[in-house]
Design a protein around this motif. Structure first.
Motif, PDB file in Angstrom:
ATOM      1  N   ASP A 178       3.178  -0.992   9.012  1.00  0.00           N
ATOM      2  CA  ASP A 178       3.094   0.091   8.028  1.00  0.00           C
ATOM      3  C   ASP A 178       4.087  -0.090   6.887  1.00  0.00           C
ATOM      4  OD1 ASP A 178       1.119   1.320   9.532  1.00  0.00           O
ATOM      5  OD2 ASP A 178       2.531   2.621  10.611  1.00  0.00           O
ATOM      6  N   ASN A 179       5.168  -0.847   7.136  1.00  0.00           N
ATOM      7  CA  ASN A 179       6.173  -1.087   6.094  1.00  0.00           C
ATOM      8  C   ASN A 179       5.782  -2.202   5.133  1.00  0.00           C
ATOM      9  OD1 ASN A 179       8.351  -0.607   8.796  1.00  0.00           O
ATOM     10  ND2 ASN A 179       8.266   0.819   7.062  1.00  0.00           N
ATOM     11  N   CYS A 180       4.740  -2.938   5.466  1.00  0.00           N
ATOM     12  CA  CYS A 180       4.350  -4.083   4.637  1.00  0.00           C
ATOM     13  C   CYS A 180       3.607  -3.592   3.395  1.00  0.00           C
ATOM     14  CB  CYS A 180       3.482  -5.038   5.442  1.00  0.00           C
ATOM     15  SG  CYS A 180       3.168  -6.609   4.601  1.00  0.00           S
ATOM     16  N   VAL A 181       4.194  -3.841   2.218  1.00  0.00           N
ATOM     17  CA  VAL A 181       3.598  -3.378   0.962  1.00  0.00           C
ATOM     18  C   VAL A 181       3.160  -4.524   0.054  1.00  0.00           C
ATOM     19  CG1 VAL A 181       4.892  -1.212   1.010  1.00  0.00           C
ATOM     20  CG2 VAL A 181       5.879  -3.220  -0.119  1.00  0.00           C
ATOM     21  N   SER A 182       3.504  -5.755   0.424  1.00  0.00           N
ATOM     22  CA  SER A 182       3.080  -6.912  -0.373  1.00  0.00           C
ATOM     23  C   SER A 182       3.146  -8.159   0.494  1.00  0.00           C
ATOM     24  CB  SER A 182       3.967  -7.091  -1.612  1.00  0.00           C
ATOM     25  OG  SER A 182       5.240  -7.591  -1.255  1.00  0.00           O
ATOM     26  N   ALA A 183       2.683  -9.275  -0.073  1.00  0.00           N
ATOM     27  CA  ALA A 183       2.705 -10.544   0.658  1.00  0.00           C
ATOM     28  C   ALA A 183       4.063 -11.217   0.616  1.00  0.00           C
ATOM     29  CB  ALA A 183       1.652 -11.489   0.092  1.00  0.00           C
TER      30      ALA A 183
END
Length: 246
Positions: free
Chosen positions: A184-189
């Motif tokens: 859920d904390n992943c906002v980009s690659a």
């Protein structure tokens, strides 16, 4: 990442990152001298994804490691000699590769240069302490976001320890943090900041393979990776009742 060519080694006369000095001193009545390099302090972050039970590392090409490997294998071509405008002599080692020559370099079969893979390292997410208006936690948070794509509040970063690195040459201090993230904390690659010349690959190491990975000498990695995996095994594994495959 492995398409490296047109390598050229030249003298470093100015740098925003390295400042060479020589210090003279007396120790127990004996006059001594020592060459050292002033560099920035840094932060590093051990990232653990609780959704997939894996560590998040970065992988990138390190020219210094590659050139050390070149020296170690003693396959450096004879340098070309050029005259500077001031009349000084500069030693310049260069290689310009065609598509065929590049393939030779990467494969390491017929080129005088080591394979590019010898300069690619597995590392913790890390960055320089070069923003005096930010705390170490805030700098670490920015690096996690830029390099790995996770948005983690600075307050959620746990300080592990700090230590001196490269004490024979630099003596700079690195502060290591621990961050737990979820998908859920992943906002980009991630991948780093292209404007700063960064080309970073995000790599995930499953928890159950962590210690095998750490002690595998065939996998090029920093001491920070090894130490942080051991720290996790000693401090976090009992909490989660999980195995790091020691």
């Amino acid at each position: 990442m492995e398409e490296i060519n047109n390598i050229e080694v030249v003298p470093c006369t100015e740098s925003d990152y390295l400042k060479p000095f020589r210090v003279h001193y007396n120790q127990n009545g004996t006059k001594k001298s020592w060459d050292f390099m002033r560099t920035h302090d840094s932060v590093s972050v051990l990232i653990f994804n609780t959704s997939s039970h894996c560590f998040v590392l970065v992988k990138q090409f390190r020219p210094a490691v590659y050139m050390c490997e070149l020296e170690r294998t003693k396959t450096q071509p004879c340098p070309a000699t050029e005259k500077t405008e001031e009349g000084a002599t500069e030693a310049v080692a260069s290689v310009s590769e065609s598509q065929e020559g590049q393939a030779d370099t990467e494969g390491g079969s017929s080129s005088a240069w080591p394979p590019v893979t010898s300069g690619i390292m597995y590392e913790l997410c890390a960055g320089l302490v070069d923003k005096p208006n930010l705390s170490l936690e805030e700098i670490a948070r920015q690096e996690v976001l830029e390099e790995c794509g996770y948005d983690v509040p600075a307050s959620k970063l746990k300080r592990i320890t700090s230590y001196r690195s490269g004490v024979g040459v630099t003596g700079s201090k690195q502060t290591m943090f621990y961050a737990e993230v979820s998908d859920d904390n992943c906002v980009s690659a991630g991948g780093g900041e292209p404007r700063e010349g960064e080309l970073i690959e995000v790599v995930k190491i499953p928890l159950h393979e962590a210690m095998t990975f750490a002690y595998n000498e065939r996998i090029p990695k920093t001491m920070g990776v090894i130490f942080s995996f051991i720290w996790f095994h000693n401090n976090m594994s009992p909490k989660y009742k999980i195995s790091t495959n020691v």
